[in-house]
Design an enzyme around this catalytic site. Structure first.
Site, PDB file in Angstrom:
ATOM      1  CD  GLU A 138      -2.989  -1.088   0.080  1.00  0.00           C
ATOM      2  OE1 GLU A 138      -2.873  -0.276  -0.864  1.00  0.00           O
ATOM      3  OE2 GLU A 138      -3.880  -1.962   0.115  1.00  0.00           O
ATOM      4  CG  HIS A 198      -3.240   0.462   5.817  1.00  0.00           C
ATOM      5  ND1 HIS A 198      -4.619   0.470   5.910  1.00  0.00           N
ATOM      6  CD2 HIS A 198      -2.918  -0.684   5.171  1.00  0.00           C
ATOM      7  CE1 HIS A 198      -5.090  -0.638   5.340  1.00  0.00           C
ATOM      8  NE2 HIS A 198      -4.075  -1.356   4.886  1.00  0.00           N
ATOM      9  CG  HIS A 257      -5.858  -5.038   7.627  1.00  0.00           C
ATOM     10  ND1 HIS A 257      -5.541  -6.148   6.891  1.00  0.00           N
ATOM     11  CD2 HIS A 257      -5.566  -3.961   6.841  1.00  0.00           C
ATOM     12  CE1 HIS A 257      -5.054  -5.769   5.713  1.00  0.00           C
ATOM     13  NE2 HIS A 257      -5.050  -4.453   5.660  1.00  0.00           N
ATOM     14  CE1 TYR A 273     -13.884  14.823  24.797  1.00  0.00           C
ATOM     15  CE2 TYR A 273     -15.837  14.062  25.966  1.00  0.00           C
ATOM     16  CZ  TYR A 273     -14.469  14.348  25.953  1.00  0.00           C
ATOM     17  OH  TYR A 273     -13.712  14.154  27.074  1.00  0.00           O
ATOM     18  CG  HIS A 300      -8.340  -2.837   2.989  1.00  0.00           C
ATOM     19  ND1 HIS A 300      -7.731  -2.561   1.794  1.00  0.00           N
ATOM     20  CD2 HIS A 300      -7.333  -3.086   3.861  1.00  0.00           C
ATOM     21  CE1 HIS A 300      -6.420  -2.669   1.925  1.00  0.00           C
ATOM     22  NE2 HIS A 300      -6.159  -2.980   3.169  1.00  0.00           N
ATOM     23  CE1 TYR A 339      -8.331  18.520  28.114  1.00  0.00           C
ATOM     24  CE2 TYR A 339      -6.675  17.184  26.994  1.00  0.00           C
ATOM     25  CZ  TYR A 339      -7.602  17.338  28.005  1.00  0.00           C
ATOM     26  OH  TYR A 339      -7.796  16.328  28.895  1.00  0.00           O
TER      27      TYR A 339
HETATM   28 ZN    ZN Z   1      -4.311  -3.269   4.107  1.00  0.00          ZN
END
Ligand code: ZN
Length: 219
Positions: free
Chosen positions: A74, A93, A95, A114, A156, A209
């Site tokens: 990816e 990324h 899963h 929130y 995915h 904050y």
């Molecule tokens: Zn993936």
């Protein structure tokens, strides 16, 4: 060429991602921006086994050295985010279980809490499905990320970005918690969703904050 400290920081983040339980096996990947492009984790290496020399430096043009490891499948999503989003210093990324569960329903993640304001948007969209590793998937992810630091990916997983590795990992973990809260609420009823105005109010508060002086100046 990336510095050794840039590489070590990414190795640490990859191990942290592996140890967090956010993504099973060798799924998922993490990257950081460098002055030439990005450093990204390699394909098919267990997170605990990743070493600095396994990381792949990919230029923004999409070129990398043919002598070392292959980048994550990816890599294109990461590269396209760095091209399109100047504020992105790191991309994760995963899963992760609950984001992926919602992504199987092709559902967005609404403001059940929130804390969704950490993404900078009142909802986490779900990117349309496309085969992993394709340009089409990268395009779909970029579209779903518009105005937000995170999105789900249909059938995915999820993507999160931030100014630093630490920040991107934090967004990824927070979104996964929100996805679990949404899923749990759906088991017992119909959750109340905060409106966009309330989420932007919280996002404003988050800007000060932990910075008491600035907050006082604003008050
Ligand atoms: Zn993936």
């Amino acid at each position: 060429v990336s510095t050794l400290s840039e590489k070590h920081a990414l190795v640490d983040a990859a191990r942290a991602l592996g140890a967090s339980g956010l993504t099973p096996g060798t799924s998922g990947n993490v990257s950081r921006r460098t002055h030439k492009g990005m450093l990204v984790t390699p394909t098919g290496v267990a997170y605990e086994d990743i070493r600095a020399e396994d990381l792949v430096e990919v230029e923004l043009s999409g070129q990398w050295s043919r002598f070392g490891a292959e980048p994550s499948s990816e890599w294109r999503i990461h590269r396209d985010i760095y091209r399109a989003r100047p504020e992105a210093g790191a991309v994760v990324h995963a899963h992760s279980m609950f984001c992926t569960t919602l992504s199987a329903l092709r559902s967005e993640l609404p403001a059940v809490h929130y804390m969704i304001a950490v993404t900078g948007a009142p909802r986490v969209r779900c990117a349309q499905y496309a085969t992993f590793g394709t340009e089409e998937l990268s395009r779909n992810v970029l579209a779903a990320l518009e105005g937000s630091l995170a999105c789900l990916m249909a059938n995915h997983g999820m993507v999160a970005l931030g100014p630093s590795l630490k920040a991107a990992l934090k967004v990824a973990k927070e979104v996964e918690v929100l996805a679990e809260q949404y899923w749990r609420a759906l088991q017992v009823g119909r959750p109340h969703i905060l409106d966009d105005q309330e989420v932007s109010k919280v996002a404003e508060k988050f800007k000060t904050y932990g910075q008491p002086r600035k907050a006082r100046e604003r008050a």
